[in-house]
Design a protein around this motif. Structure first.
Motif, PDB file in Angstrom:
ATOM      1  N   LEU A 128       8.354  -1.669   5.701  1.00 57.30           N
ATOM      2  CA  LEU A 128       7.554  -1.589   6.924  1.00 57.30           C
ATOM      3  C   LEU A 128       8.109  -2.548   7.976  1.00 57.30           C
ATOM      4  O   LEU A 128       8.721  -3.566   7.638  1.00 57.30           O
ATOM      5  CB  LEU A 128       6.094  -1.970   6.621  1.00 57.30           C
ATOM      6  N   THR A 131       7.084  -4.760  11.489  1.00 60.89           N
ATOM      7  CA  THR A 131       5.960  -5.244  12.278  1.00 60.89           C
ATOM      8  C   THR A 131       6.433  -6.379  13.181  1.00 60.89           C
ATOM      9  O   THR A 131       7.636  -6.624  13.304  1.00 60.89           O
ATOM     10  CB  THR A 131       4.797  -5.652  11.338  1.00 60.89           C
ATOM     11  N   THR A 147      -3.730  -4.254  12.939  1.00 65.85           N
ATOM     12  CA  THR A 147      -2.276  -4.391  13.116  1.00 65.85           C
ATOM     13  C   THR A 147      -1.651  -5.223  11.996  1.00 65.85           C
ATOM     14  O   THR A 147      -0.432  -5.275  11.863  1.00 65.85           O
ATOM     15  CB  THR A 147      -1.944  -5.064  14.463  1.00 65.85           C
ATOM     16  N   TYR A 189      -1.443  -3.705   5.885  1.00 64.04           N
ATOM     17  CA  TYR A 189      -0.221  -3.008   5.455  1.00 64.04           C
ATOM     18  C   TYR A 189      -0.423  -1.500   5.366  1.00 64.04           C
ATOM     19  O   TYR A 189       0.474  -0.720   5.646  1.00 64.04           O
ATOM     20  CB  TYR A 189       0.256  -3.566   4.101  1.00 64.04           C
ATOM     21  N   THR A 221      -2.303   0.346   7.280  1.00 68.96           N
ATOM     22  CA  THR A 221      -2.210   0.912   8.640  1.00 68.96           C
ATOM     23  C   THR A 221      -0.749   1.115   9.011  1.00 68.96           C
ATOM     24  O   THR A 221      -0.369   2.166   9.546  1.00 68.96           O
ATOM     25  CB  THR A 221      -2.822  -0.052   9.694  1.00 68.96           C
ATOM     26  N   LEU A 222       0.064   0.085   8.725  1.00 71.84           N
ATOM     27  CA  LEU A 222       1.498   0.192   9.068  1.00 71.84           C
ATOM     28  C   LEU A 222       2.139   1.339   8.292  1.00 71.84           C
ATOM     29  O   LEU A 222       2.877   2.150   8.852  1.00 71.84           O
ATOM     30  CB  LEU A 222       2.228  -1.118   8.743  1.00 71.84           C
ATOM     31  N   ASN A 256       1.146   4.909   9.285  1.00 73.53           N
ATOM     32  CA  ASN A 256       1.656   5.297  10.604  1.00 73.53           C
ATOM     33  C   ASN A 256       3.168   5.084  10.735  1.00 73.53           C
ATOM     34  O   ASN A 256       3.686   4.964  11.845  1.00 73.53           O
ATOM     35  CB  ASN A 256       0.916   4.502  11.694  1.00 73.53           C
ATOM     36  N   SER A 274       5.040   2.633  10.514  1.00 73.29           N
ATOM     37  CA  SER A 274       5.361   1.426  11.303  1.00 73.29           C
ATOM     38  C   SER A 274       5.286   1.624  12.816  1.00 73.29           C
ATOM     39  O   SER A 274       5.770   0.781  13.573  1.00 73.29           O
ATOM     40  CB  SER A 274       6.737   0.846  10.943  1.00 73.29           C
ATOM     41  N   TYR A 281       2.118   2.369  14.340  1.00 72.15           N
ATOM     42  CA  TYR A 281       0.691   2.404  14.678  1.00 72.15           C
ATOM     43  C   TYR A 281       0.532   1.976  16.137  1.00 72.15           C
ATOM     44  O   TYR A 281      -0.198   2.584  16.908  1.00 72.15           O
ATOM     45  CB  TYR A 281      -0.084   1.456  13.746  1.00 72.15           C
ATOM     46  N   PRO A 295       6.317  -0.746  18.339  1.00 69.27           N
ATOM     47  CA  PRO A 295       7.070  -1.749  17.582  1.00 69.27           C
ATOM     48  C   PRO A 295       8.084  -2.469  18.477  1.00 69.27           C
ATOM     49  O   PRO A 295       8.232  -2.121  19.646  1.00 69.27           O
ATOM     50  CB  PRO A 295       7.781  -0.897  16.521  1.00 69.27           C
TER      51      PRO A 295
END
Ligand SMILES: Cc1ncc(COP(=O)(O)O)c(C=O)c1O
Length: 401
Positions: free
Chosen positions: A72, A74, A263, A266, A268-269, A272, A274, A276, A279
């Protein structure tokens, strides 16, 4: 285009390959023939989405990340992960063990960054922070982080911790776990609780990510790294998360866990891919170019051999200087980092003379972290063996004076 560049031994943000920066400069104007620069293109465009998938696969193939783990992307750096790992793994622990009166968070403290991570866990609450070992207790003066502790000094007492945390490479103190399982400075995987195959083991790999293979990667719940040491600019944080740690944080909150900002969750990331939210498009782009180049060169195996040769040369020069009373190693033999080599220059005014002498020859950013002083030479992937030879030659000429 890269004229006027010096040798950058900075600890982060740090050196990037000139060839990558030149390519990135072209991408800033026109990304992949789209006619739109990488800093201007939508993160949902098909071109960027394809690039992001390539970055993921470059990491997966070079580190041999199994399908049990998601990769992922973020923001927020390593510091945001000090909080995110606690929140996500406490949520997971609530879902797995709803009725426990107390939850354990186990921290292995081997330097300034793992100490800071443990402090953040304490600040967030929600679990009892246990210090499994504090490396200062076995240091020369009882106050500094100068070695990886002996295996016998770890005490993993909780049978069912919510989290077990360590930092592979302590960037400030120059202490790194060995990746050789037979070394006394290796991480003591064999001492971890044996009753569960899905240990909540977390590794901060911010300053050693992609510098060599990660030992027992598949046994980790979460591995994370800020990009700004070995692979790219600040602004991108890379996570490798075992899929059982992608938990429904809202369901956990109903059971009493602390709410997790979406946000930082994990799941959610992962749900989606990565994206969401927006980025760090440009840092992802530059990191992707670095990772492509590293794959072409032979990946982490190539860098492991190169980084070892570079560090060996520097440690040998420090040893020579120690024998002459000019340098003093800050870290005990066997615990020294391949990425951040730290030492003192002995004598009144000697350190300033060393730094100004190096700067005069085009070597920059070798002053130690403000909390510990001394000299720190960072030898991340983009620092070449030839550049390492330049500082080693300077150290030898300094000794000769
Ligand atoms: C090992 C380690 N962990 C965490 C951090 C914090 O990272 P950031 O500044 O990206 O929050 C750093 C920063 O240098 C680091 O070296």
């Amino acid at each position: 285009m890269s004229d006027g560049r010096v040798i950058n031994f900075g600890a982060g943000p740090s050196a990037l390959p000139a060839s990558v920066l030149e390519e990135a400069a072209k991408g800033l104007l026109n990304f992949n023939g789209t006619g739109i620069g990488i800093a201007e293109i939508s993160h949902r465009s098909k071109e960027f989405t394809a690039f992001l998938a390539e970055v993921e696969s470059l990491i997966r193939s070079q580190l041999d990340v199994p399908e049990t783990h998601s990769i992922l992307f973020t923001q927020g750096g390593g510091s945001a992960q000090f909080s995110a790992v606690v929140l996500n793994l406490l949520a997971r622990h609530h879902l797995l063990n709803p009725d426990l009166p107390e939850r354990d968070l186990d921290y292995v403290v081997t330097g300034s960054w793992s100490k800071k991570a443990a402090e953040e866990a304490r600040r967030l609450g929600g679990g009892r922070v246990n210090v499994v070992v504090d490396a200062r207790a076995s240091s020369k003066d009882g106050r500094t982080f100068d070695s990886i502790p002996a295996h016998a000094s770890y005490s993993f007492t909780s049978p069912n911790p919510a989290l077990i945390y360590y930092c592979e490479n302590e960037t400030v103190d120059g202490v790194e776990f060995s990746n050789d399982a037979s070394s006394p400075a290796s991480f003591p995987f064999h001492l971890l609780p044996q009753n569960t195959p899905l240990l909540p083991l977390v590794g901060d790999y911010s300053s050693s990510f992609m510098s060599r293979p990660i030992p027992r990667l598949a046994d980790h719940a979460i591995i994370y790294a800020g990009a700004q040491k070995n692979i790219g600019p600040a602004g991108l944080t890379i996570l490798i998360v075992r899929k059982d740690c992608l938990v429904d944080v809202d369901a956990a909150a109903k059971l009493g866990a602390a709410p997790v900002p979406l946000t930082m969750a994990y799941k959610t990331l992962a749900d989606n891919s990565s994206v969401y939210n927006t980025p760090a498009v440009l840092p992802i782009y530059i990191s992707g170019l670095v990772l492509r180049r590293s794959a072409e060169q032979g990946g982490v195996q190539y860098y492991e051999a190169l980084n070892k040769r570079k560090a060996d040369k520097l440690y040998a020069a420090i040893k020579e200087g120690e024998a002459r009373g000019v340098f003093r190693a800050k870290v005990k033999e066997g615990s020294g980092s391949l990425m951040n080599v730290v030492f003192d220059v002995v004598g009144d005014g000697a350190e300033a003379k060393f730094i100004s002498g190096a700067e005069a020859l085009g070597m920059k950013a070798i002053k130690g972290h403000r909390s510990v002083g001394g000299i720190r030479v960072s030898l991340y992937n983009a620092v070449t063996e030839e550049q390492t030879d330049v500082i080693v030659a300077f150290m030898k000429s300094f000794l000769a004076q």
